[in-house]
Scaffold this motif. Structure first.
Motif, mmCIF file in Angstrom:
data_model
loop_
_atom_site.group_PDB
_atom_site.id
_atom_site.type_symbol
_atom_site.label_atom_id
_atom_site.label_comp_id
_atom_site.label_asym_id
_atom_site.label_seq_id
_atom_site.Cartn_x
_atom_site.Cartn_y
_atom_site.Cartn_z
ATOM 1 N N SER A 1 0.845 -1.194 0.000
ATOM 2 C CA SER A 1 0.000 0.000 0.000
ATOM 3 C C SER A 1 0.882 1.246 0.000
ATOM 4 C CB SER A 1 -0.905 0.024 1.220
ATOM 5 O OG SER A 1 -0.128 0.170 2.410
ATOM 6 N N ILE A 2 0.283 2.370 -0.306
ATOM 7 C CA ILE A 2 1.016 3.635 -0.265
ATOM 8 C C ILE A 2 1.533 3.881 1.149
ATOM 9 C CG2 ILE A 2 0.779 6.137 -0.473
ATOM 10 C CD1 ILE A 2 -1.237 5.656 -2.715
ATOM 11 N N ARG A 3 0.725 3.576 2.143
ATOM 12 C CA ARG A 3 1.130 3.798 3.529
ATOM 13 C C ARG A 3 2.339 2.928 3.889
ATOM 14 N NH1 ARG A 3 -3.395 3.571 8.147
ATOM 15 N NH2 ARG A 3 -3.951 5.472 7.005
ATOM 16 N N GLN A 4 2.339 1.669 3.458
ATOM 17 C CA GLN A 4 3.470 0.789 3.748
ATOM 18 C C GLN A 4 4.750 1.313 3.114
ATOM 19 O OE1 GLN A 4 1.497 -2.799 2.262
ATOM 20 N NE2 GLN A 4 1.887 -3.795 4.240
ATOM 21 N N CYS B 1 5.436 4.374 2.337
ATOM 22 C CA CYS B 1 5.827 5.636 2.963
ATOM 23 C C CYS B 1 6.516 5.432 4.310
ATOM 24 C CB CYS B 1 4.613 6.550 3.125
ATOM 25 S SG CYS B 1 4.022 7.278 1.577
ATOM 26 N N ASN B 2 6.453 4.223 4.843
ATOM 27 C CA ASN B 2 7.162 3.932 6.096
ATOM 28 C C ASN B 2 8.670 3.903 5.904
ATOM 29 O OD1 ASN B 2 4.904 3.750 7.767
ATOM 30 N ND2 ASN B 2 4.582 1.583 7.304
ATOM 31 N N GLU C 1 4.677 10.191 -0.477
ATOM 32 C CA GLU C 1 3.492 9.717 -1.192
ATOM 33 C C GLU C 1 3.711 9.691 -2.706
ATOM 34 O OE1 GLU C 1 -0.466 11.966 -1.811
ATOM 35 O OE2 GLU C 1 -0.825 10.663 -0.059
ATOM 36 N N ALA D 1 5.832 6.707 -3.656
ATOM 37 C CA ALA D 1 5.068 5.478 -3.445
ATOM 38 C C ALA D 1 4.082 5.265 -4.583
ATOM 39 C CB ALA D 1 4.333 5.542 -2.105
#
Length: 229
Positions: A69-72, A74-75, A81, A84
């Motif tokens: 995911s984008i969130r993963q 971005c970690n 963003e 990603a």
């Protein structure tokens, strides 16, 4: 303030863009290809090293990377963003390419096939156009190139441009065609001279000159079929 390690600041041997340009995309690793897309890493970590880290966490599997995911993404330090989204867009394009069949190149090995391919392009013109058809050794079209757009009765053709286009496209076979807006299939002296000049140039370059086809709306004249080539 931390400084990003952009590809532009890398040593020449480490630049994936230049490596792709000079050696081909197949010589680059997955990390190098993705590094071209993201463009930069972060302090002490190049874009390639950043992508190597991410791929390592995906067991170096692009399919697994595409499921992140984008969130993963971005970690990871250095991935925002925008980066990603770029990574996931590249993975999606790869998946879609895999699902599609290769484009079928038309076979232009005969004058009739050349006519059928070019007639829609030329049938309604009120001036002459001269086209070059670049082919591989199996007479499959690489690409068509419009060489000139001229007057009612003739066009100006530069043989050097034809040879340059053939060499740049790695064509081993070429054909040329032009239309006669008048509807006459009679070849002119200029048509004959152009055909002879192209034939001689192809002989020097070891390129097979298949045909010169004159096209009208409903008929054609072939130098090859007429035994003049």
């Amino acid at each position: 303030m931390s400084e990003k390690l952009t590809i532009a600041n890398w040593a020449p041997d480490d630049k994936p863009r230049e490596k792709l340009r000079d050696k081909g995309a197949g010589t680059l690793s997955n990390a190098e290809l993705l590094a071209i897309l993201v463009g930069s890493g972060t302090t002490g970590v190049s874009a390639v090293e950043l992508m190597q880290q991410i791929l390592a966490d995906c067991n170096n599997n692009l399919n697994t990377l595409g499921k992140m995911s984008i969130r993963q993404l971005c970690n990871y330090k250095g991935v925002g963003e925008a980066k990603a989204i770029t990574i996931l867009a590249a993975c999606e394009l790869g998946k879609r390419r895999q699902m599609e069949s290769p484009e079928e190149r038309p076979d232009l090995g005969t004058a009739t096939r050349i006519y059928n391919y070019m007639h829609p392009q030329l049938q309604d013109l009120d001036v002459e156009e001269f086209w070059l058809l670049l082919m591989n050794q199996n007479y499959r079209l690489i690409k068509p190139v419009r060489i000139s757009h001229g007057g009612i009765s003739e066009v100006s053709v530069d043989i050097r441009i034809i040879m340059r286009e053939a060499v740049l496209a790695n064509a081993t076979v070429i054909a040329v065609c032009h239309n006669h807006p008048s509807g006459s299939l009679r070849t002119s002296t200029a048509d004959d001279n152009i055909t002879t000049a192209i034939s001689k140039a192809c002989g020097v370059m070891r390129i097979h000159f298949l045909d010169h086809v004159v096209i009208t709306d409903g008929a054609y004249y072939s130098y090859h079929e007429s035994g003049r080539l």
